[in-house]
Every structure is written in structure tokens, then in C-alpha cells.
Design a protein around this motif. Structure first.
Motif, PDB file in Angstrom:
ATOM      1  N   LYS A  19       0.836  -1.203   0.000  1.00 40.59           N
ATOM      2  CA  LYS A  19       0.000   0.000   0.000  1.00 40.59           C
ATOM      3  C   LYS A  19       0.874   1.257   0.000  1.00 40.59           C
ATOM      4  CE  LYS A  19      -3.862   2.343   0.456  1.00 40.59           C
ATOM      5  NZ  LYS A  19      -4.798   2.483  -0.644  1.00 40.59           N
ATOM      6  N   ALA A  20       1.901   1.262   0.837  1.00 38.99           N
ATOM      7  CA  ALA A  20       2.805   2.421   0.887  1.00 38.99           C
ATOM      8  C   ALA A  20       3.466   2.652  -0.469  1.00 38.99           C
ATOM      9  CB  ALA A  20       3.862   2.211   1.965  1.00 38.99           C
ATOM     10  N   ILE A  21       3.878   1.577  -1.120  1.00 38.89           N
ATOM     11  CA  ILE A  21       4.521   1.693  -2.429  1.00 38.89           C
ATOM     12  C   ILE A  21       3.525   2.163  -3.481  1.00 38.89           C
ATOM     13  CG2 ILE A  21       5.597   0.338  -4.274  1.00 38.89           C
ATOM     14  CD1 ILE A  21       6.971  -1.277  -1.927  1.00 38.89           C
ATOM     15  N   SER A  22       2.283   1.721  -3.366  1.00 36.61           N
ATOM     16  CA  SER A  22       1.273   2.168  -4.338  1.00 36.61           C
ATOM     17  C   SER A  22       0.990   3.663  -4.183  1.00 36.61           C
ATOM     18  CB  SER A  22      -0.020   1.356  -4.200  1.00 36.61           C
ATOM     19  OG  SER A  22      -0.759   1.744  -3.058  1.00 36.61           O
ATOM     20  N   LEU A  23       1.155   4.187  -2.989  1.00 38.51           N
ATOM     21  CA  LEU A  23       0.927   5.611  -2.742  1.00 38.51           C
ATOM     22  C   LEU A  23       2.146   6.460  -3.090  1.00 38.51           C
ATOM     23  CD1 LEU A  23      -0.938   5.363   0.686  1.00 38.51           C
ATOM     24  CD2 LEU A  23      -1.930   5.904  -1.556  1.00 38.51           C
ATOM     25  N   GLN A  24       3.337   5.868  -2.963  1.00 37.86           N
ATOM     26  CA  GLN A  24       4.579   6.588  -3.253  1.00 37.86           C
ATOM     27  C   GLN A  24       5.569   5.578  -3.837  1.00 37.86           C
ATOM     28  OE1 GLN A  24       6.553   8.278   0.157  1.00 37.86           O
ATOM     29  NE2 GLN A  24       7.753   9.671  -1.082  1.00 37.86           N
ATOM     30  N   SER A  25       5.616   5.512  -5.153  1.00 37.03           N
ATOM     31  CA  SER A  25       6.359   4.450  -5.830  1.00 37.03           C
ATOM     32  C   SER A  25       7.877   4.563  -5.685  1.00 37.03           C
ATOM     33  CB  SER A  25       5.977   4.404  -7.307  1.00 37.03           C
ATOM     34  OG  SER A  25       6.354   5.612  -7.943  1.00 37.03           O
ATOM     35  N   ASN A  26       8.369   5.648  -5.139  1.00 37.02           N
ATOM     36  CA  ASN A  26       9.812   5.797  -4.943  1.00 37.02           C
ATOM     37  C   ASN A  26      10.185   5.784  -3.453  1.00 37.02           C
ATOM     38  OD1 ASN A  26       8.766   8.270  -4.266  1.00 37.02           O
ATOM     39  ND2 ASN A  26      10.318   9.461  -5.339  1.00 37.02           N
ATOM     40  N   ASN A  27       9.372   5.149  -2.633  1.00 39.18           N
ATOM     41  CA  ASN A  27       9.577   5.088  -1.189  1.00 39.18           C
ATOM     42  C   ASN A  27      10.614   4.006  -0.866  1.00 39.18           C
ATOM     43  OD1 ASN A  27       9.396   4.568   1.602  1.00 39.18           O
ATOM     44  ND2 ASN A  27       7.241   5.174   1.653  1.00 39.18           N
TER      45      ASN A  27
END
Length: 75
Positions: A19-27
Motif C-alpha cells: 500500500k505504501a509503495i502504491s501511494l509513493q512508488s519511490n519510497n
């Protein structure tokens, strides 16, 4: 995701990291943490992919960890 990882609930941890990656793909941190969850599930190829993505997005990932993943992914 980190709390789930600390309690060994890696499937829920993966859900949160995804989910975090879907919200910020460069996290970078999310990729690294997801890498560690995959490692704990013996999914070394996916762990290696995410560790490299964490590096790509600016996180310093120890070469020892990368080397270990490369070896384990071969098996």
C-alpha cells in the motif's frame, strides 16, 4: 507494516508495504522493509528485487545483505 513484521505477521506487513509503495512508488524505506518481509518468508528473489529498488531510490543497503540475497536466490 513494521509492527506486523515485528510480530512475525509478514503477510499483513506485505499488504501494508504494498500500500505504501502504491501511494509513493519511490519510497525506498517501503521497498527495503518489504524486502525484509520477503526475506523472512524465504522469497529471496523478491527480497533481492526490492533491496535493489531501495538502493535505486536512495537508501544505503549493505552489500553483505545484497550478496546474501543473491546466494539464497540461486538455491
Amino acid at each position: 507494516g513494521i509492527i506486523y513484521s515485528l510480530t512475525n505477521d509478514y503477510q499483513k506487513a506485505l499488504r501494508d508495504f504494498n500500500k505504501a509503495i502504491s501511494l509513493q512508488s519511490n519510497n525506498a524505506h517501503a521497498y527495503y522493509n518489504r524486502s525484509m518481509a520477503y526475506y523472512s518468508l524465504n522469497q529471496f528473489d523478491l527480497a533481492l528485487k526490492d533491496a535493489r529498488l531501495a538502493q535505486k531510490y536512495g537508501m544505503e543497503v549493505e552489500q553483505k545483505y545484497i550478496d546474501e540475497l543473491i546466494e539464497k536466490a540461486k538455491k
